[in-house]
Write an enzyme that holds these catalytic residues in place. Sequence first.
Site, PDB file in Angstrom:
ATOM      1  N   ASP A  52       0.854  -1.184   0.000  1.00 56.34           N
ATOM      2  CA  ASP A  52       0.000   0.000   0.000  1.00 56.34           C
ATOM      3  C   ASP A  52       0.889   1.232   0.000  1.00 56.34           C
ATOM      4  OD1 ASP A  52      -2.677  -0.974   0.096  1.00 56.34           O
ATOM      5  OD2 ASP A  52      -2.291  -1.641   2.134  1.00 56.34           O
ATOM      6  N   GLU A  68       9.518  16.052  16.982  1.00 53.18           N
ATOM      7  CA  GLU A  68      10.594  16.334  16.045  1.00 53.18           C
ATOM      8  C   GLU A  68      10.285  15.618  14.732  1.00 53.18           C
ATOM      9  OE1 GLU A  68      15.388  15.627  15.697  1.00 53.18           O
ATOM     10  OE2 GLU A  68      14.184  14.279  16.898  1.00 53.18           O
ATOM     11  N   HIS A  86      -6.321   0.203   6.272  1.00 49.82           N
ATOM     12  CA  HIS A  86      -5.974   1.623   6.194  1.00 49.82           C
ATOM     13  C   HIS A  86      -6.534   2.403   7.375  1.00 49.82           C
ATOM     14  CE1 HIS A  86      -5.948   0.989   1.544  1.00 49.82           C
ATOM     15  NE2 HIS A  86      -4.882   0.477   2.118  1.00 49.82           N
TER      16      HIS A  86
END
Length: 154
Positions: A52, A68, A86
Amino acid sequence: MQHYETVEAVTFAYGQRHHLEIQITREIAKEQGIRHHILDMSLLGQITAQPDFATIHISYIPDKLCVESKSLKLYLFSYRNHGDFHENCINTIGKDLVNLLDPRYLEVWGKFTPRGGISIDPYYNYGKQGTKYEGLAEQRLFQHDLYPEKIDNR
């Protein structure tokens, strides 16, 4: 079964790990004199059988903590060989970031490459309870993707 003219059995072959399931069903149907159909559903593929590709959009309004960018990239790269739906991936990313950062507002949107002409672009958002961002999260959710992209304009 004697009340019916014909009785037929259908088994879906979806790539299950135990092929014995199909074999036993076939034998039972044969013993009972029932016509047995096996429908091959392998075209659906397994969760991890195909790669994917996605663009992950993350927007947030920090409170006291920021992440960060290098750490975030390493975290997202950990999903390269992760086999899941997903929607689950995007929800997990969103929840992990909320737990880590305790932001005022956060949204995660995954734009996955369509498969078979079907696009799945899951969306997760969060607004800190008791603040104006809680209302913002609800508003953004309701207005999210009102005008979705077409498959051919990605």
